[in-house]
Design an enzyme around this catalytic site. Structure first.
Site, mmCIF file in Angstrom:
data_model
loop_
_atom_site.group_PDB
_atom_site.id
_atom_site.type_symbol
_atom_site.label_atom_id
_atom_site.label_comp_id
_atom_site.label_asym_id
_atom_site.label_seq_id
_atom_site.Cartn_x
_atom_site.Cartn_y
_atom_site.Cartn_z
ATOM 1 N N TYR A 38 0.888 -1.256 0.039
ATOM 2 C CA TYR A 38 -0.108 0.039 0.124
ATOM 3 C C TYR A 38 0.845 1.291 0.175
ATOM 4 C CZ TYR A 38 -3.339 3.489 1.532
ATOM 5 O OH TYR A 38 -4.009 4.618 1.762
ATOM 6 N N GLU A 60 -12.045 5.798 3.503
ATOM 7 C CA GLU A 60 -11.689 6.780 4.563
ATOM 8 C C GLU A 60 -12.590 6.979 5.472
ATOM 9 O OE1 GLU A 60 -8.690 7.534 4.995
ATOM 10 O OE2 GLU A 60 -7.780 7.101 3.148
ATOM 11 N N TRP A 68 -6.275 1.760 9.861
ATOM 12 C CA TRP A 68 -6.531 1.644 8.408
ATOM 13 C C TRP A 68 -6.080 0.129 8.074
ATOM 14 C CZ3 TRP A 68 -8.606 3.583 4.545
ATOM 15 C CH2 TRP A 68 -8.044 3.285 3.016
#
Length: 217
Positions: A38, A60, A68
């Site tokens: 990522y 988000e 996350w």
């Protein structure tokens, strides 16, 4: 690294991949296996397209209050549950779809966030210039310091505050200044790779040589 392989007088140079352990990343980029790809391939890379940015806006928002890494691990399930984050498809979701999503253990089952994703798809349909153009209109211009460490990376900015305000005015939900800034970081509207990170380059400049960076000016 290159390796010279000779076969019957023919020399072939094979480029071997650089091991990821040889790369210096932002500190969080090495903290979990999922973060490596990522960080290296997505975070901070300019992303355009209405559906693509709708996905990131939704994820988000779902991340709010969570780690996350949780969202990354659930992203395939999110994509399956939300029709690949097609704005038109999600905008057409019904109460039955909301019930289906609340029963889906593969995603974050938060009723308010699910409702916001559907509401935001409908709001995105009403953006004349398109969601991508709207969001990118808040990308900062001009020079700004590159963060030296993670401690120097802000949580919000004047631009993210303005983005959140405008999105709210247009009927979007669950997108505050912090979520908006995280979106800007993730989609390359701002470049917050720290100075020692191997991705902290602009226009081919070597790592560590850039004192200030110019964002989309």
């Amino acid at each position: 690294m290159t390796t010279d392989l000779s076969d019957g007088g023919t020399s072939v140079a094979v480029v071997e991949p650089v091991p990821t352990t040889d790369r210096v990343r932002c500190a969080w980029g090495d903290s979990a296996p999922e973060y490596v790809a990522y960080h290296d391939e997505e975070w901070g890379t300019p992303l355009h397209g209405d559906d693509a940015l709708f996905e990131r806006l939704c994820l988000e928002a779902f991340q709010s209050g969570l780690s996350w890494i949780t969202i990354l691990r659930k992203r395939p399930a999110f994509r399956a549950a939300f029709a690949g984050f097609s704005i038109d498809a999600v905008a057409a979701f019904t109460a039955d779809d909301e019930a289906r999503l609340m029963a889906d253990a593969g995603i974050v089952r938060n009723r308010a966030k699910i409702a916001a994703a559907i509401r935001n798809a409908r709001a995105a349909q009403e953006v004349p210039e398109g969601l991508s153009a709207l969001l990118w209109s808040f990308a900062p211009t001009g020079e700004r310091p590159r963060p030296a460490t993670l401690a120097d990376v802000p949580a919000t900015s004047p631009e993210s505050t303005a983005m959140a305000r405008e999105l709210k005015r247009r009927g979007f939900a669950f997108v505050g200044p912090t979520t908006a800034y995280a979106l800007m970081q993730a989609t390359g509207m701002v470049d917050d790779h720290v100075a020692t990170c191997f991705r902290a380059t602009r226009e081919g400049a070597p790592v560590g040589s850039v004192a200030v960076i110019r964002d989309h000016g």
